[in-house]
Design a protein around this motif. Structure first.
Motif, PDB file in Angstrom:
ATOM      1  N   LEU A 334      21.050  89.321  32.143  1.00 39.30           N
ATOM      2  CA  LEU A 334      20.964  89.862  33.507  1.00 39.30           C
ATOM      3  C   LEU A 334      20.234  91.193  33.525  1.00 39.30           C
ATOM      4  O   LEU A 334      19.459  91.478  34.444  1.00 39.30           O
ATOM      5  CB  LEU A 334      22.370  90.020  34.094  1.00 39.30           C
ATOM      6  CG  LEU A 334      23.167  88.727  34.298  1.00 39.30           C
ATOM      7  CD1 LEU A 334      24.468  89.029  35.036  1.00 39.30           C
ATOM      8  CD2 LEU A 334      22.356  87.695  35.059  1.00 39.30           C
ATOM      9  N   HIS A 335      20.472  92.015  32.514  1.00 35.00           N
ATOM     10  CA  HIS A 335      19.775  93.308  32.448  1.00 35.00           C
ATOM     11  C   HIS A 335      18.277  93.090  32.265  1.00 35.00           C
ATOM     12  O   HIS A 335      17.465  93.804  32.859  1.00 35.00           O
ATOM     13  CB  HIS A 335      20.335  94.145  31.298  1.00 35.00           C
ATOM     14  CG  HIS A 335      19.754  95.517  31.227  1.00 35.00           C
ATOM     15  ND1 HIS A 335      19.967  96.473  32.201  1.00 35.00           N
ATOM     16  CD2 HIS A 335      18.956  96.111  30.282  1.00 35.00           C
ATOM     17  CE1 HIS A 335      19.344  97.592  31.870  1.00 35.00           C
ATOM     18  NE2 HIS A 335      18.720  97.389  30.715  1.00 35.00           N
ATOM     19  N   GLY A 336      17.915  92.095  31.455  1.00 30.63           N
ATOM     20  CA  GLY A 336      16.500  91.806  31.256  1.00 30.63           C
ATOM     21  C   GLY A 336      15.824  91.325  32.523  1.00 30.63           C
ATOM     22  O   GLY A 336      14.619  91.532  32.715  1.00 30.63           O
ATOM     23  N   LEU A 337      16.595  90.688  33.401  1.00 26.37           N
ATOM     24  CA  LEU A 337      16.070  90.233  34.690  1.00 26.37           C
ATOM     25  C   LEU A 337      16.154  91.322  35.757  1.00 26.37           C
ATOM     26  O   LEU A 337      15.803  91.081  36.911  1.00 26.37           O
ATOM     27  CB  LEU A 337      16.848  89.002  35.159  1.00 26.37           C
ATOM     28  CG  LEU A 337      16.651  87.727  34.337  1.00 26.37           C
ATOM     29  CD1 LEU A 337      17.596  86.636  34.805  1.00 26.37           C
ATOM     30  CD2 LEU A 337      15.203  87.250  34.406  1.00 26.37           C
ATOM     31  N   ARG A 338      16.641  92.488  35.352  1.00 27.04           N
ATOM     32  CA  ARG A 338      16.817  93.640  36.260  1.00 27.04           C
ATOM     33  C   ARG A 338      17.728  93.292  37.437  1.00 27.04           C
ATOM     34  O   ARG A 338      17.467  93.661  38.585  1.00 27.04           O
ATOM     35  CB  ARG A 338      15.458  94.148  36.767  1.00 27.04           C
ATOM     36  CG  ARG A 338      14.583  94.721  35.666  1.00 27.04           C
ATOM     37  CD  ARG A 338      15.251  95.913  35.011  1.00 27.04           C
ATOM     38  NE  ARG A 338      14.429  96.516  33.963  1.00 27.04           N
ATOM     39  CZ  ARG A 338      14.623  96.328  32.644  1.00 27.04           C
ATOM     40  NH1 ARG A 338      15.608  95.536  32.248  1.00 27.04           N
ATOM     41  NH2 ARG A 338      13.848  96.908  31.767  1.00 27.04           N
ATOM     42  N   ARG A 339      18.800  92.564  37.097  1.00 25.87           N
ATOM     43  CA  ARG A 339      19.804  92.269  38.121  1.00 25.87           C
ATOM     44  C   ARG A 339      20.644  93.512  38.392  1.00 25.87           C
ATOM     45  O   ARG A 339      20.486  94.557  37.739  1.00 25.87           O
ATOM     46  CB  ARG A 339      20.703  91.124  37.639  1.00 25.87           C
ATOM     47  CG  ARG A 339      19.957  89.821  37.440  1.00 25.87           C
ATOM     48  CD  ARG A 339      19.583  89.164  38.760  1.00 25.87           C
ATOM     49  NE  ARG A 339      18.784  87.953  38.558  1.00 25.87           N
ATOM     50  CZ  ARG A 339      19.286  86.767  38.291  1.00 25.87           C
ATOM     51  NH1 ARG A 339      20.607  86.619  38.189  1.00 25.87           N
ATOM     52  NH2 ARG A 339      18.501  85.726  38.138  1.00 25.87           N
ATOM     53  N   ASN A 340      21.569  93.414  39.314  1.00 25.49           N
ATOM     54  CA  ASN A 340      22.396  94.549  39.713  1.00 25.49           C
ATOM     55  C   ASN A 340      23.122  95.161  38.514  1.00 25.49           C
ATOM     56  O   ASN A 340      23.794  94.449  37.759  1.00 25.49           O
ATOM     57  CB  ASN A 340      23.406  94.072  40.766  1.00 25.49           C
ATOM     58  CG  ASN A 340      24.252  95.200  41.306  1.00 25.49           C
ATOM     59  OD1 ASN A 340      25.222  95.589  40.681  1.00 25.49           O
ATOM     60  ND2 ASN A 340      23.873  95.714  42.466  1.00 25.49           N
ATOM     61  N   ASP A 341      22.996  96.481  38.363  1.00 31.59           N
ATOM     62  CA  ASP A 341      23.639  97.161  37.240  1.00 31.59           C
ATOM     63  C   ASP A 341      25.149  96.961  37.248  1.00 31.59           C
ATOM     64  O   ASP A 341      25.781  96.873  36.191  1.00 31.59           O
ATOM     65  CB  ASP A 341      23.332  98.667  37.268  1.00 31.59           C
ATOM     66  CG  ASP A 341      21.937  98.974  36.741  1.00 31.59           C
ATOM     67  OD1 ASP A 341      21.226  98.040  36.331  1.00 31.59           O
ATOM     68  OD2 ASP A 341      21.552 100.165  36.748  1.00 31.59           O
ATOM     69  N   GLY A 342      25.726  96.875  38.436  1.00 31.88           N
ATOM     70  CA  GLY A 342      27.171  96.694  38.531  1.00 31.88           C
ATOM     71  C   GLY A 342      27.630  95.393  37.898  1.00 31.88           C
ATOM     72  O   GLY A 342      28.671  95.354  37.235  1.00 31.88           O
ATOM     73  N   ASP A 343      26.835  94.324  38.076  1.00 35.34           N
ATOM     74  CA  ASP A 343      27.185  93.042  37.461  1.00 35.34           C
ATOM     75  C   ASP A 343      27.109  93.122  35.944  1.00 35.34           C
ATOM     76  O   ASP A 343      27.942  92.548  35.237  1.00 35.34           O
ATOM     77  CB  ASP A 343      26.235  91.942  37.961  1.00 35.34           C
ATOM     78  CG  ASP A 343      26.405  91.657  39.442  1.00 35.34           C
ATOM     79  OD1 ASP A 343      27.482  91.968  39.998  1.00 35.34           O
ATOM     80  OD2 ASP A 343      25.455  91.127  40.055  1.00 35.34           O
ATOM     81  N   VAL A 344      26.104  93.846  35.448  1.00 32.59           N
ATOM     82  CA  VAL A 344      25.948  94.019  34.001  1.00 32.59           C
ATOM     83  C   VAL A 344      27.119  94.802  33.436  1.00 32.59           C
ATOM     84  O   VAL A 344      27.706  94.441  32.405  1.00 32.59           O
ATOM     85  CB  VAL A 344      24.618  94.724  33.681  1.00 32.59           C
ATOM     86  CG1 VAL A 344      24.501  95.020  32.190  1.00 32.59           C
ATOM     87  CG2 VAL A 344      23.432  93.877  34.148  1.00 32.59           C
TER      88      VAL A 344
END
Length: 398
Positions: A334-344
């Motif tokens: 998810l971090h690599g996809l630049r998803r929401n930091d909160g989810d990470v």
């Protein structure tokens, strides 16, 4: 403020300057752009792949463990698990299978039960329990295994399992050099047993230690040879075979080979057997998808990694240690996809709840948190992120 010495990027910069290399020189030798290397050193981008770390280590003429080991983790002195490492080192260095080592005060049956207890504790992330139990167990097993009695063979069998547990325990804490020593001792015990299943299980531990050291080609060769030793006529043999072919596929995929055939073979094998959890390796149907996830991440394919992660139900993962790794790998995707930091951050919290020491010292988790923390300085948010960073020792007051 951030403790700069806790970042891999800072270690790369320190070693680069010690070598007298410019950014251009190191970037060129590592096969990356100067701008990307500058971001790595400054912590504005996180290292996502073993291949990148290996390329930088090779260019700096150091080992991977010099960049990722436990030597620059600030709070290791406060970790009960890390506090056990000196005693484990003594237990391994002060013993050998070539000479007698006195007499164990515990019967071999009790040592076998203790071996299994600590193996189970390790896969359930009870690192303090494992750290305290391994040194006396290793010492007593060596004593019994070198005595000229009928207990020698069962002691050697338990020693293969105990050193397997030791190698994985040490690798997870960043003490990878010592993990290799433990794995080699298990290999020696397995050779004395002359049993292909025990040899292949010991070689799996050796290959895993070599992965931690960045010696992927040798790890690949050892895992492939281990698989070739086995006749697939029992569930334990199938489980150990599958774990070795997946390890080999993982290593060869770092060099660009397609792991699809090995993944499919392992998947088919997982459908044919009811797992016996041989040597506590936790081969299962869900385990094959965890390998797929790891391989996608190492290929830099975050889209595929996220798709594979979505197929995994954490309830189907049989051990806490594998579940912890799944949450971290899912966070990497998810971090690599630049998803929401909160989810990470929530995924990393889940990993931390399963095994605080292991999650806080995981190199990928630390890289993600460091990069997000630097970005969070631009706004007033990030309370949960800062709390997690503080527990990792990445945030320190001046």
């Amino acid at each position: 403020m951030d403790n700069d010495s806790d970042r891999i990027g800072a270690e790369i910069r320190r070693l680069r300057k010690w070598r007298g290399m410019t950014l251009d020189a190191l970037a060129g030798q590592a096969g990356m752009s100067k701008g990307y290397l500058s971001k790595i050193e400054n912590g504005t981008t996180n290292l996502e792949r073993r291949a990148t770390i290996k390329a930088l280590a090779d260019a700096l003429r150091v080992s991977v463990v010099d960049l990722t080991g436990d030597h620059f983790i600030a709070d290791r002195a406060n970790s009960d698990a890390h506090a056990a490492i000196p005693d484990i080192r003594i237990a391994l260095m002060a013993t050998t299978l070539d000479l007698p080592h006195g007499q164990s005060k515990r019967p071999v049956e009790e040592l076998a039960l203790e071996t299994q207890r600590l193996a189970e504790a390790r896969i359930n992330c009870q690192d303090t329990v494992v750290g305290r139990g391994l040194p006396p167990l290793l010492t007593d097993l060596h004593a019994t295994a070198t005595a000229d009695t009928n207990d020698r063979r069962p002691a050697l069998q338990s020693l293969v399992q105990a050193t397997n547990s030791t190698a994985h325990f040490l690798k997870n804490l960043g003490a990878v050099d010592l993990a290799w020593v433990a794995a080699e001792r298990g290999h020696q015990a397995a050779q004395l047993l002359e049993d292909p299943i025990y040899i292949a299980a010991a070689d799996y531990a050796r290959a895993q230690a070599l992965v931690g050291l960045g010696a992927y080609e040798r790890a690949d060769a050892i895992a492939r040879n281990a698989a070739s030793l086995l006749t697939l006529d029992s569930a334990p043999a199938i489980e150990i075979y599958a774990q070795n072919i997946l390890t080999a596929a993982f290593c060869s995929s770092l060099g660009g080979d397609d792991p699809a055939d090995a993944i499919e073979e392992a998947r088919e094998l997982s459908e044919k057997i009811e797992t016996t959890n041989a040597f506590w390796l936790n081969f299962s149907r869900s385990n094959v998808n965890l390998w797929r996830l790891s391989m996608a991440l190492e290929a830099g394919d975050h889209v595929k990694a996220a798709e594979v992660a979505a197929l995994v139900d954490p309830k189907d993962i049989p051990s806490k240690t594998r579940k912890l790794r799944f949450y971290i790998d899912n966070a990497r995707a998810l971090h690599g996809l630049r998803r929401n930091d909160g989810d990470v951050v929530q995924l990393l919290h889940k990993a931390e709840k399963l095994g605080a020491t292991r999650a806080r010292h995981n190199v990928w988790a630390r890289e993600i948190v460091t990069e997000m923390l630097l970005r969070a300085r631009r706004d007033a948010g990030g309370r949960e992120l800062r709390s997690l960073a503080d527990r990792m020792g990445l945030l320190h007051a001046t």
